[in-house]
Design a protein around this motif. Structure first.
Motif: not given
Length: 878
Positions: A517-535, A556-564
């Motif tokens: 039940d503690g599974q955390v979803a990590l999403l691969s995303a392009q992020v830009k901050r303070a002059g830097w751009s990373t995935v 509203w959102a959940s960081d966990h997969v399938g969690s209410e």
């Protein structure tokens, strides 16, 4: 009845002067055209003739205010009136209407709204006219149909047949397929076949297009708008049709010149619609066991060239140059996906959440407009779930929802925004009149969902429906295959109005960390901050905060997969009052509680993404408390920004890129140079990756004053040159930056009055860019010492918007002025110091050429670089 109907018909020209003839002559003509279309085989009994004739008389009578008075109504008391007026106000002003404008509207816009509604509702009002009454001068009651027995027997039938000329063919068949029996006073075989009467009326009305509808005298005395002129012109050329081999033949032997081309095309398109009407009518009658009409189509409209044989084109050729899309799926896939937005799947997530937020805002605006004891506050919820080996992302809102006609129609109309369309407004009366202003404008955002995956489900329940009114739109293979529209199964039905979009995520987008039940979803995303751009790998909550930092609804959102277990990622407009450091962490995808190096050993290298995080975290901590609100023209919050702390200035007198401009609630690639924080903006372009700030010029000016006061209190001990950026921003917004020391000479840093004094003591001098003074030795940077006759300032420096587009017209737009504020102030200083005319100083500065001269010294050695040589004799020459 005929006399009274004729009197009402004459009133149409008062309210709709642009329209072609709708008086009693129009009704007379319909009798003859209907007889022509029907042919000799069709016979009407006396009752059918009376009903058909009555329907002809009243079908267009309601295109005047007078008809509303007769029916006991007022056009401006209709529930559609506020939306019609709001449409005109939005079209005229480009913004939602104020309540005061709806209560006391400009009469010109109100008259336009009247005209729109008279046209749109005339068929509906016509249905009531045969039974309507009014009070005469002698206070007696009068009716269109005087005889009460006949009125009772046929009045409502006449009204329904009259109204049917604006129904679609399915409604005609459904409502009028069964004949009406004879009343007690008539022979039993005097039944009325309302289906035949309705078909005769709609075909005759469509086919009445000849010159009798546009008399020359009326065309001369009426002030016809350009939009209506083509209608009058083409009908003035069309002659009365004749029947040939089952088709009506329309001719215009006088033809159309090259300057009348648009009227010719309108004629061709209109007669093509008449052809379609006749063909549909033939199918309706045949399918319902009735004898068909003699006219079953229109001749010579199978192609533009065929029509030119009966309506000649004088000195031009009718080449049909319509835009065609051969592969619709390919266009949608490309322009609704990577070709427009780039290789960034998070755009799909951003767009569906923005659409969901718009649906919630629409419902909230409707609730506010309609009033009520309890205001509605909506929400958008995003979560992830497992389906066997697949991971699906869901986005659900409790907004206005969609009817099946919109779900299977307007939603899929690529490039056509549906939020304020006629279909949506009809389902949600009051939406146009409310303060609702959608973020989506281009009608392509929904299709970006396919950037996340090819399998998509859209479940929606309109706000006026119940759970059983939930419909499902399913895509099994993206846009390459046709979707399925079906009623929702019981387990799929939505408990409250709104829409849920579900998409199976492509591989590589999401990975699971942890077990059970503690599974955390990590999403691969392009992020830009303070002059830097990373995935990077982001949790869903952090990603939502990053993508929609200025959300106007609760997310509203959940960081966990399938969690209410859900958490509020972003609260409605919380950016206005939240802690500044948390806001800066939000827009740079950092944890709200701060940054740690958990998991990294002392000897392990820190990659570039961590360097970017360190920089952004430092900015958040140091600058969060300095953010100040700016406002739009109406005084609403439009951003929280700050000038940088001088301690964070780089060696070249620049600062990190640490601000963003949003497109509504969502971040874009646009930033405002030399600032930190967030500005609300409007999207610039369909991709919505660029935006223009909505903050007013005056609010920016007040912000500059406040920022300069704060900086002046904390500038003691700060190294020289820090004031270059505050000065440029102050001058850009017409604020006083003259006391800021940003002109470098051998004597030190000078302010504007000191610069004027320095220039007045010379007959010539050199202008150098500050970056030329930097001497790099290894990793260290040193500043060379200027010679006595050299002044250094950043000639090209200016506050500007970064991004992929040109933001013409914005206050800080560099393209609005080819010269920087520093150049303007320099020219002013030269003019005042030497007593020269401003135009000559500008001309002198522009004509001076780059010379390579010795301008500085470092460690006793000369430093030579390109400069501009300014001489008094050039600036003051006659």
């Amino acid at each position: 009845m005929e006399e009274r109907a004729g009197q009402l018909a004459n009133e149409t020209a008062r309210d709709l002067p642009d329209f072609t003839q709708h008086d009693i002559t129009h009704t007379y003509a319909l009798w003859e055209i209907a007889n022509h279309i029907a042919g000799p085989e069709l016979r009407l009994n006396p009752a059918e003739a009376f009903v058909f004739g009555g329907a002809i008389l009243v079908h267009d009578l309601a295109m005047s205010r007078a008809a509303y008075q007769v029916s006991g109504q007022s056009i401006r008391s209709r529930r559609e009136w506020p939306d019609a007026l709001a449409h005109e106000i939005r079209k005229h002003t480009g913004r939602p209407p104020h309540p005061a404008e709806l209560a006391s509207p400009p009469e010109d816009l109100a008259a336009k709204a009247d005209a729109v509604l008279l046209r749109a509702l005339h068929a509906e009002i016509a249905e009531a006219l045969p039974m309507a009454s009014w009070e005469t001068l002698d206070q007696s009651t009068a009716y269109l149909i005087n005889d009460p027995e006949i009125r009772q027997a046929y009045g409502r039938t006449i009204g329904r047949v009259a109204a049917s000329h604006h129904w679609n063919s399915d409604e005609v068949t459904k409502n009028l397929a069964a004949p009406v029996g004879a009343p007690a006073f008539a022979p039993i075989d005097w039944r009325v076949d309302t289906l035949v009467s309705a078909c005769l009326l709609r075909t005759a009305d469509a086919a009445h297009l000849d010159a009798s509808r546009v008399p020359d005298m009326l065309a001369a005395v009426r002030n016809i708008s350009p939009a209506s002129k083509d209608h009058w012109l083409f009908q003035s050329r069309i002659q009365r049709p004749y029947l040939n081999n089952g088709r009506l033949v329309f001719t215009a032997p006088d033809g159309f010149g090259a300057d009348e081309m648009s009227a010719w095309w309108l004629a061709y398109e209109t007669l093509s619609m008449v052809d379609e009407e006749l063909r549909n009518t033939d199918s309706i009658l045949s399918d319902n066991g009735r004898s068909t009409l003699s006219a079953r189509g229109v001749a010579n409209v199978e192609s533009p060239r065929a029509f030119s044989a009966v309506a000649p084109c004088r000195d031009w050729e009718p080449v049909e140059a319509k835009i065609r899309v051969g592969d619709v799926a390919s266009l949608v896939r490309r322009l609704g996906g990577n070709e427009l937005y780039g290789e960034n799947w998070t755009v799909g997530l951003r767009e569906i959440v923005v659409n969901a937020s718009d649906a919630v805002k629409a419902r909230e605006s409707l609730a506010s407009y309609r009033g009520g004891a309890r205001p509605f506050r909506g929400r958008v919820t995003i979560w992830l779930e497992h389906r066997e080996t697949e991971i699906w992302l869901s986005c659900s809102d409790n907004g206005i929802g969609m009817s099946p006609s919109i779900l299977g129609g307007k939603l899929l109309d690529f490039g056509s925004t549906s939020w304020l369309s006629a279909d949506v407004v009809r389902d949600n009366p009051g939406l146009l009149a409310s303060r609702f202003e959608p973020s989506g404008r281009f009608g392509i955002g929904f299709f970006s969902v396919f950037m996340m995956g090819d399998r998509v489900q859209v479940l929606s329940r309109p706000v006026s429906g119940g759970p059983s009114d939930t419909w499902v739109l399913e895509f099994s293979h993206g846009v390459e295959h046709r979707p399925i529209l079906r009623k929702a199964f019981i387990e799929e039905q939505l408990d409250e109005p709104g829409t849920t979009i579900k998409v199976k995520l492509d591989e590589g987008i999401c990975e699971i960390d942890g077990m059970g039940d503690g599974q955390v979803a990590l999403l691969s995303a392009q992020v830009k901050r303070a002059g830097w751009s990373t995935v990077e790998k982001c949790t869903l909550v952090t990603l939502m905060r990053y993508l929609l930092p200025a959300s106007a609804v609760d997310l509203w959102a959940s960081d966990h997969v399938g969690s209410e277990i859900l958490q509020c990622a972003v609260s409605q407009n919380d950016w206005v009052t939240m802690d500044g450091t948390k806001l800066l962490r939000r827009i740079h995808a950092l944890p709200e509680t701060g940054l740690t190096y958990d998991g990294l050993g002392e000897d392990e290298d820190v990659d570039e993404s961590w360097l970017g995080k360190d920089r952004a975290e430092a900015i958040a901590v140091n600058m969060g408390g300095r953010l100040e609100l700016v406002h739009d023209e109406e005084g609403r919050p439009a951003g929280r920004i700050s000038m940088f702390d001088p301690e964070m200035m780089e060696e070249d007198f620049t600062y990190p890129t640490a601000s963003i401009v949003t497109a509504g609630p969502a971040r874009t690639n646009t930033t405002l140079s030399s600032t930190v924080g967030m500005l609300l903006g409007k999207p610039y372009g369909a991709a919505r990756d660029s935006a223009v700030p909505v903050a007013s010029y005056s609010s920016f000016g007040s912000w500059v004053d406040s920022q300069l006061t704060t900086l002046s209190r904390s500038s003691n001990g700060i190294r020289d040159g820090w004031s270059i950026v505050p000065a440029e921003i102050a001058w850009r917004f017409d604020r006083d930056g003259d006391q800021l020391r940003c002109w470098l000479t051998k004597e030190g840093w000078l302010n504007y009055p000191e610069l004027k004094d320095w220039i007045s003591r010379r007959r010539e001098f050199m202008v150098a860019e500050p970056y030329s003074l930097h001497i790099d030795v290894g990793s260290d940077t040193h500043m060379a010492e200027l010679k006595d006759d050299v002044v250094s300032f950043p000639e090209d420096r200016r506050v500007f918007l970064t991004g992929d587009s040109n933001f013409s017209g914005w206050a800080g737009d560099p393209s609005a002025d080819p010269l920087s504020p520093f150049v303007h102030k320099f020219v002013a200083a030269v003019r005042e110091a030497w007593g020269a005319e401003e135009s000559k100083v500008y001309r002198c500065f522009r004509r001076s050429f780059m010379e390579y001269l010795e301008v500085a010294v470092w460690q006793g050695r000369p430093v030579v670089f390109g400069v501009q040589h300014v001489k008094r004799e050039y600036c003051c020459e006659s």
